[in-house]
Design an enzyme around this catalytic site. Sequence first.
Site, PDB file in Angstrom:
ATOM      1  N   ASP A  72       0.818  -1.209   0.000  1.00  0.00           N
ATOM      2  CA  ASP A  72       0.000   0.000   0.000  1.00  0.00           C
ATOM      3  C   ASP A  72       0.855   1.263   0.000  1.00  0.00           C
ATOM      4  O   ASP A  72       0.447   2.283  -0.548  1.00  0.00           O
ATOM      5  CB  ASP A  72      -0.965  -0.013   1.190  1.00  0.00           C
ATOM      6  CG  ASP A  72      -2.272   0.694   0.843  1.00  0.00           C
ATOM      7  OD1 ASP A  72      -2.770   0.491  -0.281  1.00  0.00           O
ATOM      8  OD2 ASP A  72      -2.767   1.471   1.669  1.00  0.00           O
ATOM      9  N   CYS A 109     -10.940   3.853  -4.812  1.00  0.00           N
ATOM     10  CA  CYS A 109      -9.972   3.924  -3.721  1.00  0.00           C
ATOM     11  C   CYS A 109     -10.522   4.775  -2.578  1.00  0.00           C
ATOM     12  O   CYS A 109     -10.410   4.423  -1.405  1.00  0.00           O
ATOM     13  CB  CYS A 109      -8.671   4.498  -4.268  1.00  0.00           C
ATOM     14  SG  CYS A 109      -7.494   4.955  -3.008  1.00  0.00           S
ATOM     15  N   TYR A 121     -13.224   2.411   0.359  1.00  0.00           N
ATOM     16  CA  TYR A 121     -12.613   2.393   1.691  1.00  0.00           C
ATOM     17  C   TYR A 121     -13.504   3.118   2.696  1.00  0.00           C
ATOM     18  O   TYR A 121     -13.606   2.703   3.845  1.00  0.00           O
ATOM     19  CB  TYR A 121     -11.214   3.036   1.667  1.00  0.00           C
ATOM     20  CG  TYR A 121     -10.113   2.025   1.466  1.00  0.00           C
ATOM     21  CD1 TYR A 121     -10.132   1.156   0.387  1.00  0.00           C
ATOM     22  CD2 TYR A 121      -9.039   1.925   2.346  1.00  0.00           C
ATOM     23  CE1 TYR A 121      -9.118   0.225   0.195  1.00  0.00           C
ATOM     24  CE2 TYR A 121      -8.025   0.987   2.156  1.00  0.00           C
ATOM     25  CZ  TYR A 121      -8.069   0.145   1.077  1.00  0.00           C
ATOM     26  OH  TYR A 121      -7.070  -0.777   0.895  1.00  0.00           O
ATOM     27  N   TYR A 145     -10.558   5.469   8.056  1.00  0.00           N
ATOM     28  CA  TYR A 145     -11.325   5.414   6.802  1.00  0.00           C
ATOM     29  C   TYR A 145     -12.819   5.658   7.005  1.00  0.00           C
ATOM     30  O   TYR A 145     -13.507   6.109   6.082  1.00  0.00           O
ATOM     31  CB  TYR A 145     -11.058   4.096   6.066  1.00  0.00           C
ATOM     32  CG  TYR A 145      -9.651   4.082   5.496  1.00  0.00           C
ATOM     33  CD1 TYR A 145      -9.266   5.014   4.540  1.00  0.00           C
ATOM     34  CD2 TYR A 145      -8.701   3.170   5.944  1.00  0.00           C
ATOM     35  CE1 TYR A 145      -7.968   5.035   4.039  1.00  0.00           C
ATOM     36  CE2 TYR A 145      -7.400   3.184   5.444  1.00  0.00           C
ATOM     37  CZ  TYR A 145      -7.047   4.114   4.494  1.00  0.00           C
ATOM     38  OH  TYR A 145      -5.766   4.146   3.998  1.00  0.00           O
ATOM     39  N   GLU A 179      -9.410  -3.511  -6.380  1.00  0.00           N
ATOM     40  CA  GLU A 179      -9.522  -3.340  -4.920  1.00  0.00           C
ATOM     41  C   GLU A 179      -9.757  -4.702  -4.262  1.00  0.00           C
ATOM     42  O   GLU A 179      -9.163  -5.023  -3.239  1.00  0.00           O
ATOM     43  CB  GLU A 179     -10.652  -2.370  -4.562  1.00  0.00           C
ATOM     44  CG  GLU A 179     -10.342  -0.906  -4.853  1.00  0.00           C
ATOM     45  CD  GLU A 179      -9.272  -0.314  -3.933  1.00  0.00           C
ATOM     46  OE1 GLU A 179      -8.937  -0.927  -2.910  1.00  0.00           O
ATOM     47  OE2 GLU A 179      -8.762   0.778  -4.264  1.00  0.00           O
TER      48      GLU A 179
HETATM   49  C1  NSP Z   1      -5.351  -0.280  -2.465  1.00  0.00           C
HETATM   50  C2  NSP Z   1      -5.929   0.879  -1.725  1.00  0.00           C
HETATM   51  N1  NSP Z   1      -7.151   1.346  -2.082  1.00  0.00           N
HETATM   52  C3  NSP Z   1      -7.640   2.415  -1.382  1.00  0.00           C
HETATM   53  C4  NSP Z   1      -6.964   3.011  -0.360  1.00  0.00           C
HETATM   54  C5  NSP Z   1      -7.584   4.142   0.401  1.00  0.00           C
HETATM   55  N2  NSP Z   1      -7.173   5.392  -0.097  1.00  0.00           N
HETATM   56  C6  NSP Z   1      -5.748   2.500  -0.033  1.00  0.00           C
HETATM   57  N3  NSP Z   1      -5.018   3.010   0.977  1.00  0.00           N
HETATM   58  N4  NSP Z   1      -5.218   1.404  -0.702  1.00  0.00           N
END
Ligand code: NSP
Length: 222
Positions: free
Chosen positions: A44, A135, A139, A163, A205
């Site tokens: 990440d 994203c 989340y 989140y 995702e």
């Molecule tokens: C893969 C992923 N997707 C979404 C997010 C949230 N911004 C994240 N941190 N990482």
Amino acid sequence: MKFSDQLREAVEVSWEASFNHPFVQGIAKGTLPLACFRHYLLNDAYYLSQFARVQALGAAKAEDLADSNRMAAHVQSTYNAELSLHEKFAAQLGITHEQIIAFEPSPTAYAYTTHMMSAAYSGHLGDIIAAILPCYWLYHEIGERLQSYTPDEPIYREWISAYGGEGFRVLVDEQIARLDKIADQVSEADRARMKRHFVISSHYEFKFWEMAYTHEQWPTYS
Ligand SMILES: Cc1ncc(CN)c(N)n1
């Protein structure tokens, strides 16, 4: 029906699968092995550094200054809020800055960021927001749905509260509104392409949870 509602409808099944994925459920219940979260965190950190570059391309491609300004502000929130939260988790898990920098992303993290980069370089601001919106939005939905859970692991509690919180909600709503405005101004072909970016990012995702949960690696052929 608003464009964003059409997008949300198109990913109902894949987002539900994300919500039910053992990685996400393991965070909620506190049962996710920290080794899986570690693999997630390293990937990440790479993902977010590429995501910020895609947001910056949005700032460059925006046709009015207000949108450029806001896309640039979103780059800063990725850096100041999300990446710094990750750095804190990394320190708690004994991951050094050098390990983050040297880390080679797993196939799914590489493929997902390459998809976003491709949409960003070849398209306009609408393509960029469509590719990055899952994203934000997925989340936040997951964070909201997990609000009532209090896992024993403090890292997981903090992940849920970051989140699911109001600060993240404001950013999500802002990008949804921006995308709906752009969708009203572009052609049907553009909207179809934007929808495709959104659906593909949503699949990635799901695959990202799977990547972390299974410690996905590149083949070694030995
Ligand atoms: C893969 C992923 N997707 C979404 C997010 C949230 N911004 C994240 N941190 N990482």
